[in-house]
Every structure is written in structure tokens, then in C-alpha cells.
Scaffold this motif. Structure first.
Motif, PDB file in Angstrom:
ATOM      1  N   ALA A 138       1.040  -6.557   2.787  1.00 52.87           N
ATOM      2  CA  ALA A 138       0.715  -5.510   2.180  1.00 52.87           C
ATOM      3  C   ALA A 138       0.101  -4.611   2.769  1.00 52.87           C
ATOM      4  O   ALA A 138       0.224  -3.188   2.016  1.00 52.87           O
ATOM      5  CB  ALA A 138      -0.388  -6.150   1.122  1.00 52.87           C
ATOM      6  N   LYS A 193      -4.585  -0.799  -3.949  1.00 51.08           N
ATOM      7  CA  LYS A 193      -4.492  -1.464  -4.759  1.00 51.08           C
ATOM      8  C   LYS A 193      -3.094  -2.272  -4.913  1.00 51.08           C
ATOM      9  O   LYS A 193      -2.219  -2.974  -5.300  1.00 51.08           O
ATOM     10  CB  LYS A 193      -4.447  -1.127  -6.324  1.00 51.08           C
ATOM     11  N   TYR A 214      -8.480  -5.699  -3.030  1.00 51.51           N
ATOM     12  CA  TYR A 214      -9.244  -4.636  -4.226  1.00 51.51           C
ATOM     13  C   TYR A 214     -10.350  -5.216  -5.335  1.00 51.51           C
ATOM     14  O   TYR A 214     -11.377  -4.546  -5.111  1.00 51.51           O
ATOM     15  CB  TYR A 214      -8.832  -3.456  -4.366  1.00 51.51           C
ATOM     16  N   ALA A 250       1.010  -1.399  -0.327  1.00 51.31           N
ATOM     17  CA  ALA A 250      -0.062   0.646  -0.523  1.00 51.31           C
ATOM     18  C   ALA A 250       0.498   0.860  -0.094  1.00 51.31           C
ATOM     19  O   ALA A 250       0.339   2.493  -0.099  1.00 51.31           O
ATOM     20  CB  ALA A 250      -1.196  -0.132   1.270  1.00 51.31           C
TER      21      ALA A 250
HETATM   22  S1  SF4 Z   1      -6.396  -5.152   1.628  1.00 53.06           S
HETATM   23 FE1  SF4 Z   1      -4.572  -4.727  -0.148  1.00 53.06          FE
HETATM   24  S2  SF4 Z   1      -5.641  -3.231  -1.723  1.00 53.06           S
HETATM   25 FE2  SF4 Z   1      -7.173  -3.310   0.523  1.00 53.06          FE
HETATM   26  S3  SF4 Z   1      -5.960  -1.474   1.679  1.00 53.06           S
HETATM   27 FE3  SF4 Z   1      -4.798  -2.990   1.834  1.00 53.06          FE
HETATM   28  S4  SF4 Z   1      -2.958  -2.848   0.599  1.00 53.06           S
HETATM   29 FE4  SF4 Z   1      -4.569  -2.003  -0.502  1.00 53.06          FE
END
Ligand code: SF4
Length: 222
Positions: A126, A34, A39, A12
Motif C-alpha cells: 500500500a 489513508k 494512519y 497510497a
Molecule cells: S502506511 Fe498506509 S496510510 Fe500511511 S502513508 Fe503508507 S499507505 Fe498511507
């Protein structure tokens, strides 16, 4: 700087505004995130919400089905139970901010039903930059970690909720990656996720245990 530590999702970080002045600013930036594939199938990003100067930040796992549809965290049955437990523990709701380690709903389709799937380590890594940014803005006094997934996300893979719940720990010193959380030395406490109370054979005992843990949390507030 926080980074995804696994191959796979880009993470992120590139969507996080570097000098965000408010949670609202983070929230609107997160709407376009994304950083991993979650997402794509979810309805929307479900960002944290609560008091802008919250003393306690609760961190759960990920939004559920209801939260995904409404775009708000902890508004389903587990959220209602958590609010009741916060109240019974004597914590002022005005001191609370609630968020999740992962901000999109991960699920598997079975027919028309969307069945909850735990986020994986790559999703947690992430999404971590959002959590780091929330902590940096809120500068809470206490972090309450709800359940095993959030515990492993923040405290590392050896975390066991049954063994470590209800105890105050130094934060971020107890974090798996303390360098990711540039906050003043505060405290953290782990407890069960409110959905575990809903699934328990004996809900009364499970609920009392949750409230007892939250009373320890309340005692740590200045
Ligand atoms: S789950 Fe994945 S797409 Fe959703 S906010 Fe967190 S890093 Fe971003």
C-alpha cells in the motif's frame, strides 16, 4: 504505475501528486494519506528526509515510537547509531536521504506501552507509491536497504539479510518489481537495520559489520 497487489488496503497511489516537483510537496500530500489503516492509530505520517539531490537513499522498515511522535525518520536511538555508522564509513551526510518502506508506525497497545509490530505485506504494498515517488524525484546513485523487512519489501520474500548483505546489486534489476522503479540503472546494497546492532549480544561486532557494509556502499559512489 505502482499499485497495491493484495486485496485489502486501497494503497497510497491516489494521494501521490502525479507531478510533484519536490520532496516537500510529496511530504505534505503524504500527511493526508489513508492508503491503509495504519494512519488511524499513529500520530502522523513520517516521511523521508535528507538532501534533495542525495546520492544515497537509505530505506528502513517503518518509523518507531520516537519517530512517530516527532514526525521525523531515524531520530531515535537506531537513527543516532545509523548516523554514526554513516560517518565512520566515510559517507558525507550531505549525500544522504533516509526514508522507510512504510510511513506510519504500526504498533500494538499493551497497557499504555506501544509495542512495535512489523508492517505486513499489505502495508508495504500500500505504501510503495510513496517510495517510488521519492526515488523518482531523488534519482540517487545507490539504494541502501536496511534490514529484513525493507529487504523483503524491495527485493522479494526470499530475501535473507544474512546471506545478501554487503554486496552491490544492480538496481532496479534486483527489485521484486523492477517496473515499479523507473530510475536509471543504479546499484543497491542491503545491510542490517541499525536497531539490530542495538539488540545484538555483541554490539561492537554488529556495529563493525554495519560500518563495513556501508564502506562498500561508499565505494560505489561517484
Ligand atoms: S502506511 Fe498506509 S496510510 Fe500511511 S502513508 Fe503508507 S499507505 Fe498511507
Amino acid at each position: 504505475m505502482s499499485m497495491a497487489r493484495t486485496d485489502g488496503p486501497v494503497g497510497a497511489q491516489e494521494w501521490v501528486p502525479p507531478r510533484a516537483a519536490s520532496i516537500d510537496e510529496l511530504k505534505s500530500a503524504a500527511a493526508d494519506c489513508k492508503g491503509c489503516e495504519l494512519y488511524a492509530n499513529a500520530t502522523q505520517t513520517v516521511f523521508g528526509r535528507g538532501a534533495p539531490h542525495a546520492k544515497i537513499v537509505f530505506v528502513g522498515e517503518q518509523p518507531g515510537d520516537v519517530e512517530d511522535q516527532k514526525g521525523l525518520p531515524f531520530v531515535g536511538p537506531a537513527g543516532r547509531l545509523l548516523r554514526e555508522a554513516v560517518d565512520d564509513a566515510g559517507i558525507d551526510p550531505a549525500d544522504v536521504y533516509i526514508t522507510n518502506a512504510v510511513k506510519h508506525f504500526r504498533f500494538e497497545l499493551r497497557g499504555k506501552r506501544r509495542i512495535h509490530q512489523n508492517p505486513g505485506p499489505a502495508h508495504i504494498a500500500a505504501c510503495r507509491p510513496w517510495l517510488v515517488a521519492e526515488f523518482a524525484l531523488l534519482q540517487p546513485e545507490l539504494v541502501v536497504i536496511l534490514g529484513a523487512t525493507a529487504g523483503r519489501a524491495l527485493l522479494g520474500p526470499s530475501f535473507r539479510v544474512t546471506q545478501q548483505r554487503g554486496r552491490l546489486m544492480p538496481w532496479p534489476a534486483s527489485a521484486q518489481h523492477p517496473e515499479d522503479f523507473p530510475v536509471a540503472q543504479i546499484q543497491a546494497l542491503a545491510t542490517i537495520h541499525p536497531s539490530a546492532v542495538l539488540r545484538a549480544d555483541n554490539r561492537d561486532i554488529a556495529y563493525t559489520g554495519l560500518v563495513d557494509d556501508l564502506k562498500v556502499a561508499a565505494s560505489a559512489l561517484g
